[in-house]
Design a protein around this motif. Structure first.
Motif, PDB file in Angstrom:
ATOM      1  N   MET A   1     -11.992   7.212   7.350  1.00  0.00           N
ATOM      2  CA  MET A   1     -11.083   6.718   6.755  1.00  0.00           C
ATOM      3  C   MET A   1     -11.154   6.999   5.333  1.00  0.00           C
ATOM      4  SD  MET A   1     -10.397   2.918   5.598  1.00  0.00           S
ATOM      5  CE  MET A   1     -12.083   2.779   5.487  1.00  0.00           C
ATOM      6  N   GLU A   2      -9.974   7.527   4.578  1.00  0.00           N
ATOM      7  CA  GLU A   2      -9.894   7.737   3.361  1.00  0.00           C
ATOM      8  C   GLU A   2      -8.316   7.408   2.830  1.00  0.00           C
ATOM      9  OE1 GLU A   2      -9.102  12.085   1.077  1.00  0.00           O
ATOM     10  OE2 GLU A   2     -10.771  12.076   2.506  1.00  0.00           O
ATOM     11  N   VAL A   3      -8.293   6.649   1.458  1.00  0.00           N
ATOM     12  CA  VAL A   3      -7.255   6.448   0.949  1.00  0.00           C
ATOM     13  C   VAL A   3      -7.284   7.010  -0.706  1.00  0.00           C
ATOM     14  CG1 VAL A   3      -6.273   4.501   2.013  1.00  0.00           C
ATOM     15  CG2 VAL A   3      -7.895   4.091   0.093  1.00  0.00           C
ATOM     16  N   ASP A   4      -6.361   7.588  -1.225  1.00  0.00           N
ATOM     17  CA  ASP A   4      -6.501   8.298  -2.376  1.00  0.00           C
ATOM     18  C   ASP A   4      -6.815   7.346  -3.675  1.00  0.00           C
ATOM     19  OD1 ASP A   4      -5.757  10.885  -1.469  1.00  0.00           O
ATOM     20  OD2 ASP A   4      -3.626  10.157  -1.244  1.00  0.00           O
ATOM     21  N   LEU A   5      -6.412   6.241  -3.664  1.00  0.00           N
ATOM     22  CA  LEU A   5      -6.602   5.398  -4.978  1.00  0.00           C
ATOM     23  C   LEU A   5      -6.581   3.866  -4.107  1.00  0.00           C
ATOM     24  CD1 LEU A   5      -3.841   6.489  -7.050  1.00  0.00           C
ATOM     25  CD2 LEU A   5      -6.513   7.050  -7.305  1.00  0.00           C
ATOM     26  N   VAL A   6      -7.537   3.103  -4.894  1.00  0.00           N
ATOM     27  CA  VAL A   6      -7.240   1.495  -4.712  1.00  0.00           C
ATOM     28  C   VAL A   6      -7.006   1.047  -5.909  1.00  0.00           C
ATOM     29  CG1 VAL A   6      -8.387  -0.562  -3.663  1.00  0.00           C
ATOM     30  CG2 VAL A   6      -8.703   1.793  -2.568  1.00  0.00           C
ATOM     31  N   LEU A   7      -6.261   0.267  -6.050  1.00  0.00           N
ATOM     32  CA  LEU A   7      -5.964  -0.412  -7.458  1.00  0.00           C
ATOM     33  C   LEU A   7      -6.333  -2.005  -7.412  1.00  0.00           C
ATOM     34  CD1 LEU A   7      -2.366   0.828  -8.568  1.00  0.00           C
ATOM     35  CD2 LEU A   7      -4.839   1.666  -9.399  1.00  0.00           C
ATOM     36  N   GLN A   8      -7.044  -2.317  -8.386  1.00  0.00           N
ATOM     37  CA  GLN A   8      -7.260  -3.815  -8.174  1.00  0.00           C
ATOM     38  C   GLN A   8      -6.119  -4.691  -8.641  1.00  0.00           C
ATOM     39  OE1 GLN A   8     -11.126  -5.120  -9.931  1.00  0.00           O
ATOM     40  NE2 GLN A   8     -10.903  -7.303  -9.535  1.00  0.00           N
ATOM     41  N   ARG A   9      -5.769  -5.676  -7.790  1.00  0.00           N
ATOM     42  CA  ARG A   9      -4.836  -6.797  -8.412  1.00  0.00           C
ATOM     43  C   ARG A   9      -5.433  -8.257  -8.210  1.00  0.00           C
ATOM     44  NH1 ARG A   9       1.084  -6.806  -6.249  1.00  0.00           N
ATOM     45  NH2 ARG A   9       1.845  -5.620  -7.780  1.00  0.00           N
ATOM     46  N   GLY A  10      -5.959  -8.822  -9.267  1.00  0.00           N
ATOM     47  CA  GLY A  10      -6.508  -9.817  -9.170  1.00  0.00           C
ATOM     48  C   GLY A  10      -7.641 -10.053  -8.472  1.00  0.00           C
ATOM     49  N   GLN A  11      -7.749 -10.827  -7.195  1.00  0.00           N
ATOM     50  CA  GLN A  11      -8.687 -10.825  -6.275  1.00  0.00           C
ATOM     51  C   GLN A  11      -8.635  -9.906  -5.184  1.00  0.00           C
ATOM     52  OE1 GLN A  11     -11.572 -12.534  -7.071  1.00  0.00           O
ATOM     53  NE2 GLN A  11     -10.688 -13.020  -8.838  1.00  0.00           N
ATOM     54  N   GLY A  12      -7.298  -9.154  -5.182  1.00  0.00           N
ATOM     55  CA  GLY A  12      -7.081  -8.182  -4.151  1.00  0.00           C
ATOM     56  C   GLY A  12      -7.017  -6.770  -4.477  1.00  0.00           C
ATOM     57  N   ALA A  13      -6.551  -6.151  -3.410  1.00  0.00           N
ATOM     58  CA  ALA A  13      -6.858  -4.554  -3.728  1.00  0.00           C
ATOM     59  C   ALA A  13      -5.540  -3.733  -3.100  1.00  0.00           C
ATOM     60  CB  ALA A  13      -7.972  -3.853  -3.346  1.00  0.00           C
ATOM     61  N   ILE A  14      -4.822  -2.942  -3.812  1.00  0.00           N
ATOM     62  CA  ILE A  14      -3.766  -2.095  -3.105  1.00  0.00           C
ATOM     63  C   ILE A  14      -4.079  -0.988  -3.103  1.00  0.00           C
ATOM     64  CG2 ILE A  14      -1.356  -1.490  -3.587  1.00  0.00           C
ATOM     65  CD1 ILE A  14      -1.196  -3.695  -5.616  1.00  0.00           C
ATOM     66  N   PRO A  15      -4.216  -0.345  -1.470  1.00  0.00           N
ATOM     67  CA  PRO A  15      -4.549   1.103  -1.426  1.00  0.00           C
ATOM     68  C   PRO A  15      -3.369   1.885  -1.548  1.00  0.00           C
ATOM     69  CG  PRO A  15      -4.396  -0.319   0.734  1.00  0.00           C
ATOM     70  CD  PRO A  15      -4.082  -1.253  -0.090  1.00  0.00           C
ATOM     71  N   ILE A  16      -3.521   3.120  -2.059  1.00  0.00           N
ATOM     72  CA  ILE A  16      -2.547   4.091  -2.253  1.00  0.00           C
ATOM     73  C   ILE A  16      -2.659   5.387  -1.697  1.00  0.00           C
ATOM     74  CG2 ILE A  16      -1.342   5.208  -4.027  1.00  0.00           C
ATOM     75  CD1 ILE A  16      -1.533   2.735  -5.993  1.00  0.00           C
ATOM     76  N   GLU A  17      -1.899   5.842  -1.019  1.00  0.00           N
ATOM     77  CA  GLU A  17      -1.930   7.259  -0.779  1.00  0.00           C
ATOM     78  C   GLU A  17      -0.774   8.327  -1.414  1.00  0.00           C
ATOM     79  OE1 GLU A  17      -2.901   9.561   3.483  1.00  0.00           O
ATOM     80  OE2 GLU A  17      -3.136   7.652   3.174  1.00  0.00           O
ATOM     81  N   VAL A  18      -1.205   9.360  -1.623  1.00  0.00           N
ATOM     82  CA  VAL A  18      -0.534  10.225  -2.400  1.00  0.00           C
ATOM     83  C   VAL A  18      -0.070  11.506  -1.527  1.00  0.00           C
ATOM     84  CG1 VAL A  18      -0.115  11.593  -4.446  1.00  0.00           C
ATOM     85  CG2 VAL A  18      -1.262   9.536  -4.556  1.00  0.00           C
ATOM     86  N   LYS A  19       1.107  11.931  -1.455  1.00  0.00           N
ATOM     87  CA  LYS A  19       1.466  13.190  -0.676  1.00  0.00           C
ATOM     88  C   LYS A  19       2.256  13.965  -1.566  1.00  0.00           C
ATOM     89  CE  LYS A  19      -0.111  11.763   3.411  1.00  0.00           C
ATOM     90  NZ  LYS A  19      -1.263  12.382   3.977  1.00  0.00           N
ATOM     91  N   ALA A  20       2.023  15.297  -1.626  1.00  0.00           N
ATOM     92  CA  ALA A  20       2.816  16.305  -2.333  1.00  0.00           C
ATOM     93  C   ALA A  20       4.185  16.703  -1.670  1.00  0.00           C
ATOM     94  CB  ALA A  20       2.098  17.421  -2.643  1.00  0.00           C
TER      95      ALA A  20
END
Length: 66
Positions: free
Chosen positions: A1-20
């Motif tokens: 499993m792989e996501v491109d970025l994970v942003l921290q927001r408070g105590q949680g995280a937002i996984p981000i995938e980037v497609k060109a």
């Protein structure tokens, strides 16, 4: 499993995938959210904005507004 970025927001995280391209298949992002709890998920691509529930699709040209 792989996501491109994970942003921290408070105590949680937002996984981000980037497609060109307009590819809306975000298999790795779906695998991530099956294994980890997150309040929101996002992917960036050439496709138009789409929101629904906790998953959001953001056009690449709008990245600087995040």
């Amino acid at each position: 499993m792989e996501v491109d970025l994970v942003l921290q927001r408070g105590q949680g995280a937002i996984p981000i995938e980037v497609k060109a391209e307009e590819n809306l298949k975000v298999k790795n992002l779906r695998v991530y959210i099956e294994q980890f709890v997150s309040e929101q998920e996002a992917w960036f691509s050439m496709a138009a904005y789409r929101g629904g529930g906790s998953m959001v699709s953001v056009p690449l040209h709008a990245v600087n507004f995040i």
